[in-house]
Design a protein around this motif. Structure first.
Motif, PDB file in Angstrom:
ATOM      1  N   GLY A   1       0.424  -1.009  -0.082  1.00  0.00           N
ATOM      2  CA  GLY A   1      -0.322  -0.002   0.412  1.00  0.00           C
ATOM      3  C   GLY A   1       1.444   1.145  -0.189  1.00  0.00           C
ATOM      4  O   GLY A   1       0.240   2.386   0.201  1.00  0.00           O
ATOM      5  N   SER A   2       2.325   0.925   0.152  1.00  0.00           N
ATOM      6  CA  SER A   2       3.007   2.477  -0.014  1.00  0.00           C
ATOM      7  C   SER A   2       3.172   2.810  -1.525  1.00  0.00           C
ATOM      8  O   SER A   2       3.368   1.910  -2.254  1.00  0.00           O
ATOM      9  N   ASP A   3       3.731   3.954  -1.568  1.00  0.00           N
ATOM     10  CA  ASP A   3       3.556   5.000  -3.300  1.00  0.00           C
ATOM     11  C   ASP A   3       5.524   4.395  -2.923  1.00  0.00           C
ATOM     12  O   ASP A   3       6.643   5.124  -2.068  1.00  0.00           O
ATOM     13  N   LEU A   4       5.838   3.257  -3.217  1.00  0.00           N
ATOM     14  CA  LEU A   4       7.127   3.042  -3.653  1.00  0.00           C
ATOM     15  C   LEU A   4       8.306   3.939  -4.003  1.00  0.00           C
ATOM     16  O   LEU A   4       9.454   4.012  -3.984  1.00  0.00           O
ATOM     17  N   ASP A   5       7.689   5.177  -4.910  1.00  0.00           N
ATOM     18  CA  ASP A   5       8.282   6.108  -5.913  1.00  0.00           C
ATOM     19  C   ASP A   5       8.279   7.227  -5.272  1.00  0.00           C
ATOM     20  O   ASP A   5       9.618   8.334  -4.923  1.00  0.00           O
TER      21      ASP A   5
ATOM     22  N   ASP B   1       3.377  -5.792  -2.641  1.00  0.00           N
ATOM     23  CA  ASP B   1       2.419  -5.380  -2.931  1.00  0.00           C
ATOM     24  C   ASP B   1       2.039  -6.555  -4.531  1.00  0.00           C
ATOM     25  O   ASP B   1       1.229  -6.986  -4.617  1.00  0.00           O
ATOM     26  N   ASP B   2       3.124  -6.365  -4.885  1.00  0.00           N
ATOM     27  CA  ASP B   2       3.225  -7.426  -6.324  1.00  0.00           C
ATOM     28  C   ASP B   2       4.555  -7.265  -6.843  1.00  0.00           C
ATOM     29  O   ASP B   2       6.053  -6.449  -6.266  1.00  0.00           O
ATOM     30  N   LEU B   3       4.796  -7.586  -8.119  1.00  0.00           N
ATOM     31  CA  LEU B   3       6.074  -7.838  -8.872  1.00  0.00           C
ATOM     32  C   LEU B   3       6.391  -7.121  -9.085  1.00  0.00           C
ATOM     33  O   LEU B   3       8.175  -6.909  -9.442  1.00  0.00           O
ATOM     34  N   ASP B   4       6.050  -6.293  -9.402  1.00  0.00           N
ATOM     35  CA  ASP B   4       6.839  -4.576 -10.020  1.00  0.00           C
ATOM     36  C   ASP B   4       7.032  -4.249  -8.647  1.00  0.00           C
ATOM     37  O   ASP B   4       8.684  -3.736  -8.693  1.00  0.00           O
ATOM     38  N   ALA B   5       6.789  -4.148  -7.506  1.00  0.00           N
ATOM     39  CA  ALA B   5       7.806  -3.308  -6.159  1.00  0.00           C
ATOM     40  C   ALA B   5       8.744  -4.674  -5.762  1.00  0.00           C
ATOM     41  O   ALA B   5       9.802  -3.808  -4.995  1.00  0.00           O
ATOM     42  N   ALA B   6       7.886  -5.590  -5.750  1.00  0.00           N
ATOM     43  CA  ALA B   6       9.439  -6.536  -5.613  1.00  0.00           C
ATOM     44  C   ALA B   6      10.879  -6.671  -6.189  1.00  0.00           C
ATOM     45  O   ALA B   6      11.400  -6.546  -5.243  1.00  0.00           O
ATOM     46  N   VAL B   7      10.708  -6.354  -7.269  1.00  0.00           N
ATOM     47  CA  VAL B   7      12.157  -6.075  -8.606  1.00  0.00           C
ATOM     48  C   VAL B   7      12.743  -4.590  -8.320  1.00  0.00           C
ATOM     49  O   VAL B   7      14.147  -4.499  -8.092  1.00  0.00           O
ATOM     50  N   ALA B   8      11.547  -3.931  -7.569  1.00  0.00           N
ATOM     51  CA  ALA B   8      11.940  -2.219  -7.219  1.00  0.00           C
ATOM     52  C   ALA B   8      13.311  -2.191  -5.948  1.00  0.00           C
ATOM     53  O   ALA B   8      14.017  -2.110  -5.915  1.00  0.00           O
ATOM     54  N   VAL B   9      12.511  -3.093  -4.801  1.00  0.00           N
ATOM     55  CA  VAL B   9      12.692  -3.255  -3.830  1.00  0.00           C
ATOM     56  C   VAL B   9      14.395  -3.884  -4.435  1.00  0.00           C
ATOM     57  O   VAL B   9      15.088  -3.900  -3.552  1.00  0.00           O
ATOM     58  N   ALA B  10      14.383  -5.264  -4.587  1.00  0.00           N
ATOM     59  CA  ALA B  10      15.510  -5.883  -5.480  1.00  0.00           C
ATOM     60  C   ALA B  10      16.507  -5.619  -6.159  1.00  0.00           C
ATOM     61  O   ALA B  10      17.704  -5.223  -5.796  1.00  0.00           O
ATOM     62  N   ASP B  11      15.909  -4.470  -6.606  1.00  0.00           N
ATOM     63  CA  ASP B  11      17.419  -3.337  -7.302  1.00  0.00           C
ATOM     64  C   ASP B  11      17.456  -2.609  -6.677  1.00  0.00           C
ATOM     65  O   ASP B  11      18.887  -2.137  -6.416  1.00  0.00           O
ATOM     66  N   ALA B  12      16.951  -1.504  -5.734  1.00  0.00           N
ATOM     67  CA  ALA B  12      17.428  -1.008  -4.859  1.00  0.00           C
ATOM     68  C   ALA B  12      18.058  -0.832  -3.541  1.00  0.00           C
ATOM     69  O   ALA B  12      19.828  -0.963  -2.731  1.00  0.00           O
ATOM     70  N   TYR B  13      17.693  -2.329  -3.134  1.00  0.00           N
ATOM     71  CA  TYR B  13      19.166  -3.362  -1.888  1.00  0.00           C
ATOM     72  C   TYR B  13      20.085  -3.694  -2.227  1.00  0.00           C
ATOM     73  O   TYR B  13      21.503  -3.877  -2.113  1.00  0.00           O
ATOM     74  N   ALA B  14      20.469  -4.224  -4.029  1.00  0.00           N
ATOM     75  CA  ALA B  14      21.408  -4.753  -5.091  1.00  0.00           C
ATOM     76  C   ALA B  14      22.070  -5.432  -4.447  1.00  0.00           C
ATOM     77  O   ALA B  14      23.199  -5.566  -3.537  1.00  0.00           O
ATOM     78  N   ALA B  15      21.415  -6.674  -3.975  1.00  0.00           N
ATOM     79  CA  ALA B  15      22.185  -7.838  -3.733  1.00  0.00           C
ATOM     80  C   ALA B  15      23.537  -8.288  -3.664  1.00  0.00           C
ATOM     81  O   ALA B  15      23.300  -8.971  -4.919  1.00  0.00           O
TER      82      ALA B  15
END
Length: 456
Positions: free
Chosen positions: A12-16, A320-334
């Motif tokens: 429910g968060s605005d990731l942008d 919420d969805d895979l778009d958000a998951a990809v955004a978080v994963a890219d920002a974390y850069a594991a």
């Protein structure tokens, strides 16, 4: 009772509007503070050589080896003593890493003719001498020998030295499996020196012990990292590696037991290791929690694993969805990113920041640690957004070779002069123009008294 792993709920968060790079925290890793401890040690090794190595070996490793360079006979004996099953596993790791490294090497000499008679080519030249560091702290990482040595050998490095801490339990020599892997790879220059003093030895050279190297690679603790930072410039380094980390990007199709087992596998490294689950499924998150609670107490290193999983650097991130998951994963850069979704390949194609990506339920990080053929020396602490893992290219220097003939240079001479004048560096342009000035013949000197320049 199992570890209490934190939850970060981004549903429910605005990731942008969020700084995703700081959403999932990492373990504290203050290299600047460690440099103050390491700097005097480096100076002592540079000034007093083997005497300082002996003092620091006694202080930090509680043992001083008979000689800092391991005798070749000791390496050969370590190979002979290897358990056959372990030897087979090591040889599989070596052969697969070498096969992948051969692809990494690519074309060594490539070029392009930018105009008739104007060619620029690139040569990839191996570093002359490298020092490879293999940790020996909580775990003797013999697999790191494979991951460092094989790409260096495929790159064509002529002189390879390995350093690993002396082990009190093994008579002051490095761990026997570390020595055995060196033997299987044909590396005979091995040193029983650990920590920051090993990096100092490599960087400065120690008379009668170890010649200076040009490049140092390999992971280590914070003091090894601090030494690499302080000595960078005197030597090349691969990276400043921090604590290991895993992120698992998963949807409702993931198997909770697999996810939990993989999080535990990296938490086993270090109490500061990061283990992160990014998921679109609350049900999966809760089932993974249950698996962790059941599995961690049964693990050999349960205390260490629990500390890592309950630390601030580990969390379950709900999105919420895979778009958000990809955004978080890219920002974390594991460092390690596993994708356990219905279509892992499609998700992986959208990832831009990761040290290595592991697809589906049957490509766990442990596979990459040992026998996948990929490198396991990978960027940590978010550095995957700009850096790559250790590979063949890490040991190669790119050198451009410029080859223009006279007509090709003449075609761009005006452009060079114009550019040089704009930068107020007229001698740059003059160096080109000089090649097209018509030289006048010089007559033999006569007996007159006129100046030489007037007799031309």
């Amino acid at each position: 009772m199992g570890p209490v792993i934190a939850t970060i709920d981004l549903r429910g968060s605005d990731l942008d509007g969020l700084d995703l790079g700081s959403i999932v925290p990492r373990a504290p890793f203050d290299v600047d503070a460690a440099t103050a401890v390491v700097a005097p040690l480096i100076a002592e090794v540079a000034e007093r050589g083997a005497e300082a190595l002996a003092e620091y070996s006694a202080r930090f490793d509680q043992v001083v080896p008979e000689s800092f360079r391991v005798p070749v006979a000791m390496i050969e004996q370590a190979v002979a003593d290897l358990d056959p099953a372990l030897r087979s596993a090591i040889e599989t790791s070596i052969s697969r890493r070498r096969a992948v490294a051969a692809v990494e090497a690519g074309e060594r000499d490539a070029g392009v003719e930018v105009a008739p008679g104007a060619r620029v080519s690139q040569r990839l030249i191996p570093v002359n001498r490298v020092g490879l560091y293999v940790p020996g702290g909580l775990a003797p990482l013999s697999s790191s020998v494979v991951m460092n040595v094989v790409p260096a050998q495929v790159a064509g490095v002529g002189r390879i030295a390995v350093a690993s801490p002396p082990q009190k339990d093994f008579g002051g020599w490095p761990h026997p499996v570390v020595l055995a892997v060196c033997g299987l790879l044909g590396v005979e220059e091995v040193y029983a020196v650990g920590g920051a003093q090993a990096i100092a030895m490599f960087a400065h050279g120690v008379d009668g012990v170890c010649p200076k190297v040009d490049l140092v690679t390999g992971p280590g603790n914070i003091y090894v990292v601090a030494a690499k930072r302080l000595l960078r410039g005197r030597i090349g380094i691969d990276a400043e590696a921090g604590p290991t980390e895993i992120a698992v990007l998963a949807d409702e199709t993931a198997e909770p037991g697999f996810v939990a087992a993989d999080l535990i596998s990296q938490a086993e490294h270090d109490p500061l290791a990061g283990a992160v689950l990014i998921t679109t499924s609350l049900d999966l998150a809760e089932r993974v929690r249950g698996e962790l609670a059941a599995r961690v107490p049964q693990a050999r290193h349960a205390e260490r694993i629990a500390a890592a999983l309950s630390g601030g650097q580990s969390a379950i991130v709900l999105v919420d969805d895979l778009d958000a998951a990809v955004a978080v994963a890219d920002a974390y850069a594991a460092e390690h990113l596993e994708i356990q979704t219905a279509d892992p390949g499609a998700v992986a194609a959208r990832i831009t920041n990761a040290g290595a990506i592991f697809l589906g339920p049957h490509s766990p990080v442990s596979l990459g640690d040992y026998v996948a053929g990929s490198t396991h020396v990978l960027p940590t602490a978010g550095c995957a957004c700009h850096s790559s893992g250790l590979g063949v290219r890490s040991f190669l220097k790119a050198v451009h070779v410029i080859d223009y003939d006279a007509p090709a240079l003449a075609a761009v001479a005006g452009a060079i002069v114009t550019f040089a004048e704009a930068e107020e560096l007229p001698a740059h342009g003059a160096a080109v123009a000089a090649r097209f000035e018509i030289a006048q013949p010089v007559t033999a000197p006569d007996s007159s008294s006129e100046p030489a320049e007037e007799r031309r």
